[in-house]
Design a protein around this motif. Sequence first.
Motif, PDB file in Angstrom:
ATOM      1  N   VAL A   1      25.833  16.438  13.698  1.00 21.89           N
ATOM      2  CA  VAL A   1      26.805  15.824  12.786  1.00 21.89           C
ATOM      3  C   VAL A   1      27.979  16.770  12.487  1.00 21.89           C
ATOM      4  O   VAL A   1      28.930  16.404  11.811  1.00 21.89           O
TER       5      VAL A   1
ATOM      6  N   ARG B   1      35.280  15.971   6.051  1.00 26.82           N
ATOM      7  CA  ARG B   1      36.119  16.077   7.246  1.00 26.82           C
ATOM      8  C   ARG B   1      37.285  17.008   6.916  1.00 26.82           C
ATOM      9  O   ARG B   1      37.603  17.208   5.732  1.00 26.82           O
TER      10      ARG B   1
ATOM     11  N   THR C   1      27.141   2.358   4.063  1.00 23.45           N
ATOM     12  CA  THR C   1      26.097   3.311   3.673  1.00 23.45           C
ATOM     13  C   THR C   1      25.562   4.113   4.859  1.00 23.45           C
ATOM     14  O   THR C   1      25.095   5.238   4.677  1.00 23.45           O
TER      15      THR C   1
ATOM     16  N   HIS D   1      29.888  16.620  20.896  1.00 29.48           N
ATOM     17  CA  HIS D   1      29.142  15.644  20.106  1.00 29.48           C
ATOM     18  C   HIS D   1      28.622  14.507  20.989  1.00 29.48           C
ATOM     19  O   HIS D   1      27.456  14.119  20.899  1.00 29.48           O
TER      20      HIS D   1
ATOM     21  N   GLY E   1      19.693   6.705  12.634  1.00 27.44           N
ATOM     22  CA  GLY E   1      18.389   6.306  12.128  1.00 27.44           C
ATOM     23  C   GLY E   1      18.431   5.020  11.317  1.00 27.44           C
ATOM     24  O   GLY E   1      17.418   4.640  10.714  1.00 27.44           O
TER      25      GLY E   1
ATOM     26  N   ARG F   1      24.876  13.150  21.319  1.00 26.01           N
ATOM     27  CA  ARG F   1      24.667  11.796  20.802  1.00 26.01           C
ATOM     28  C   ARG F   1      24.023  10.910  21.875  1.00 26.01           C
ATOM     29  O   ARG F   1      23.129  10.124  21.584  1.00 26.01           O
TER      30      ARG F   1
ATOM     31  N   SER G   1      30.090  10.670   2.538  1.00 24.05           N
ATOM     32  CA  SER G   1      29.985  11.148   3.923  1.00 24.05           C
ATOM     33  C   SER G   1      29.917  12.669   3.873  1.00 24.05           C
ATOM     34  O   SER G   1      30.106  13.277   2.824  1.00 24.05           O
ATOM     35  N   PHE G   2      29.666  13.290   5.029  1.00 22.72           N
ATOM     36  CA  PHE G   2      29.937  14.716   5.132  1.00 22.72           C
ATOM     37  C   PHE G   2      31.452  14.888   5.106  1.00 22.72           C
ATOM     38  O   PHE G   2      32.198  13.942   5.381  1.00 22.72           O
TER      39      PHE G   2
ATOM     40  N   HIS H   1      29.973   9.196  14.324  1.00 26.50           N
ATOM     41  CA  HIS H   1      28.835   9.824  13.627  1.00 26.50           C
ATOM     42  C   HIS H   1      27.956   8.821  12.876  1.00 26.50           C
ATOM     43  O   HIS H   1      27.101   9.229  12.085  1.00 26.50           O
TER      44      HIS H   1
ATOM     45  N   GLY I   1      16.760  12.435   8.204  1.00 31.10           N
ATOM     46  CA  GLY I   1      15.935  11.244   8.027  1.00 31.10           C
ATOM     47  C   GLY I   1      14.937  11.290   6.892  1.00 31.10           C
ATOM     48  O   GLY I   1      14.341  10.270   6.570  1.00 31.10           O
TER      49      GLY I   1
ATOM     50  N   SER J   1      17.016  11.261   2.756  1.00 33.63           N
ATOM     51  CA  SER J   1      17.840  10.047   2.686  1.00 33.63           C
ATOM     52  C   SER J   1      16.944   8.814   2.525  1.00 33.63           C
ATOM     53  O   SER J   1      17.187   7.960   1.671  1.00 33.63           O
TER      54      SER J   1
ATOM     55  N   CYS K   1      25.136   6.466  11.484  1.00 35.68           N
ATOM     56  CA  CYS K   1      23.728   6.882  11.418  1.00 35.68           C
ATOM     57  C   CYS K   1      22.908   6.372  12.605  1.00 35.68           C
ATOM     58  O   CYS K   1      22.856   5.175  12.863  1.00 35.68           O
TER      59      CYS K   1
HETATM   60  C1  HEM Z   1      18.461   5.181   4.031  1.00 35.96           C
HETATM   61  C2  HEM Z   1      18.419   6.226   4.826  1.00 35.96           C
HETATM   62  C3  HEM Z   1      19.631   6.824   5.500  1.00 35.96           C
HETATM   63  C4  HEM Z   1      20.935   6.846   5.087  1.00 35.96           C
HETATM   64  C5  HEM Z   1      21.526   6.239   3.810  1.00 35.96           C
HETATM   65  C6  HEM Z   1      21.686   7.550   6.110  1.00 35.96           C
HETATM   66  C7  HEM Z   1      23.060   7.750   6.076  1.00 35.96           C
HETATM   67  C8  HEM Z   1      23.786   8.381   7.076  1.00 35.96           C
HETATM   68  C9  HEM Z   1      25.224   8.530   7.071  1.00 35.96           C
HETATM   69  C10 HEM Z   1      26.179   8.047   5.967  1.00 35.96           C
HETATM   70  C11 HEM Z   1      25.585   9.183   8.206  1.00 35.96           C
HETATM   71  C12 HEM Z   1      27.004   9.534   8.652  1.00 35.96           C
HETATM   72  C13 HEM Z   1      27.540  10.744   7.919  1.00 35.96           C
HETATM   73  C14 HEM Z   1      28.992  11.031   8.228  1.00 35.96           C
HETATM   74  O1  HEM Z   1      29.593  10.476   9.175  1.00 35.96           O
HETATM   75  O2  HEM Z   1      29.564  11.850   7.500  1.00 35.96           O
HETATM   76  C15 HEM Z   1      24.353   9.460   8.939  1.00 35.96           C
HETATM   77  C16 HEM Z   1      24.295  10.130  10.142  1.00 35.96           C
HETATM   78  C17 HEM Z   1      23.123  10.428  10.786  1.00 35.96           C
HETATM   79  N1  HEM Z   1      21.854   9.970  10.456  1.00 35.96           N
HETATM   80 FE1  HEM Z   1      21.341   8.871   8.855  1.00 35.96          FE
HETATM   81  N2  HEM Z   1      20.835   7.934   7.104  1.00 35.96           N
HETATM   82  C18 HEM Z   1      19.573   7.507   6.787  1.00 35.96           C
HETATM   83  C19 HEM Z   1      18.409   7.663   7.533  1.00 35.96           C
HETATM   84  C20 HEM Z   1      18.335   8.321   8.734  1.00 35.96           C
HETATM   85  C21 HEM Z   1      17.130   8.471   9.531  1.00 35.96           C
HETATM   86  C22 HEM Z   1      15.767   7.876   9.185  1.00 35.96           C
HETATM   87  C23 HEM Z   1      17.471   9.237  10.611  1.00 35.96           C
HETATM   88  C24 HEM Z   1      16.632   9.725  11.756  1.00 35.96           C
HETATM   89  C25 HEM Z   1      15.395   9.986  11.734  1.00 35.96           C
HETATM   90  C26 HEM Z   1      18.894   9.537  10.513  1.00 35.96           C
HETATM   91  C27 HEM Z   1      19.614  10.254  11.447  1.00 35.96           C
HETATM   92  C28 HEM Z   1      20.978  10.467  11.388  1.00 35.96           C
HETATM   93  C29 HEM Z   1      21.695  11.265  12.372  1.00 35.96           C
HETATM   94  C30 HEM Z   1      21.087  11.991  13.568  1.00 35.96           C
HETATM   95  C31 HEM Z   1      23.038  11.239  11.985  1.00 35.96           C
HETATM   96  C32 HEM Z   1      24.194  11.948  12.673  1.00 35.96           C
HETATM   97  C33 HEM Z   1      24.760  11.138  13.804  1.00 35.96           C
HETATM   98  C34 HEM Z   1      25.929  11.807  14.478  1.00 35.96           C
HETATM   99  O3  HEM Z   1      26.495  12.769  13.963  1.00 35.96           O
HETATM  100  O4  HEM Z   1      26.270  11.342  15.576  1.00 35.96           O
HETATM  101  N3  HEM Z   1      19.375   8.957   9.365  1.00 35.96           N
HETATM  102  N4  HEM Z   1      23.272   8.945   8.227  1.00 35.96           N
END
Ligand code: HEM
Length: 385
Positions: free
Chosen positions: A81, A283, A326, A88, A336, A92, A280-281, A332, A231, A234, A334
């Motif tokens: 991320v 930028r 959300t 990336h 998951g 990805r 978000s994270f 980027h 994961g 969150s 999510c």
């Molecule tokens: C309710 C639960 C979750 C929420 C609210 C959530 C939310 C988010 C958000 C908002 C981002 C984007 C952040 C950004 O662009 O600044 C993100 C990215 C990501 N999430 Fe989740 N997430 C959740 C659960 C999970 C789970 C269960 C996994 C994996 C096991 C996961 C894996 C990832 C990964 C790998 C990214 C980065 C993707 C990238 O940079 O290409 N997330 N998530």
Amino acid sequence: MSNSRDVLDGLPVGPLPIPCDPEGASPVQWMHMPNGVGVWAVSDYRLARQVLADPRFSRAAAVAPDVPKVASIDPSPDSIVSLDGRAHARLRRIVAGAFTGRRISALGPFIETRASELLDAMAAGGQPADLVAGLAAPLPLSVLCHMLGVPEADRESFREWVPVLFDLDGEGAENRTRAFLITHYMTKLIGSKRREPGGDLISALIQAADEEGKLTNRELVTLSLALLMAGYDSTADQITLAFLSLLHDPARTAALRDDPNLVPAEVEELLRTNPSAPLSFSRAVTEPVQLADVTISPGEPVLVFLMGANRTRDDSGNPAGNPHLTFGRGVHRCLGAPLARLQLATVIRLTLDRFPHLELAEDIDGLDWKPAAATRGLKSLRVHW
Ligand code: HEM
């Protein structure tokens, strides 16, 4: 200046400031985070979508040493991320190749069984019970361990080490030992999966990585720890907040209990209105960029306030009319999301079936919030039935 509100839909929002400006009077505003760092806060839906999808708003630039850190817990610069562009896209593709819909659906029976076991234990433990310790926290950790292929016998020690991922700046020998232990453990696990692949995600990542151009063991360790970090909290926090919203509104809970077909749509509404990831994270831009009526300069962090953006009214004036952000948007977004949705829907359905008269045993003004961090969540949530 912030126009953060303490209460939304009759519920406290917790320790993070949430600019929420449905009228769009100040869609981009300069505000200060709890650690004192100034950020451009984007809380308008249209602009939020733009920032998340526009490559000029870079994640790699935001983790550069000269850009102020908006949170004490930031993903490492080599985490998926925190990368831009080709670096990336390569990672990805590898993760997306292993995170298939089929693999997520196949987790359904495990999620059902584990959630039922936890509900049995809660019932046996008597009331009031803590829904966080009993259900919301252990479920996603079990699911992640199962998915990554952490053997059953190691899960207890693993459970002890994982919190260090959320306190990487924490001082002390104990933390350093845990950080060493979990990294060492993942390195060994990956080595053994290379020799003897299984049906788990790590084996699939190794295989996908081999097809894309090899990942080093170090890259695989970083990736697995990034998945745990992304994961675990969150999802645990989202399950807790979902129950907080539902139990605060008994009519809504009763409707779901009577018609479980309503659960998937309700999950989306809970994600929109009470998200565990409210921001978000950050930028940063590498050249000045105009956003609405402000010019963002290099070195100034930009944060998308997803929770505020989710409440912007659509063209017909409906605050629930836009698809929520959300899970982010753009490159980027999510990975998951399907897994989180599956866990939420399963746990809500099974819990309301098991405890049809579930109620909050807490005063909502006295809720025990976790300190401000990347996610919003509660340390505990007492319920009775
Ligand atoms: C309710 C639960 C979750 C929420 C609210 C959530 C939310 C988010 C958000 C908002 C981002 C984007 C952040 C950004 O662009 O600044 C993100 C990215 C990501 N999430 Fe989740 N997430 C959740 C659960 C999970 C789970 C269960 C996994 C994996 C096991 C996961 C894996 C990832 C990964 C790998 C990214 C980065 C993707 C990238 O940079 O290409 N997330 N998530």
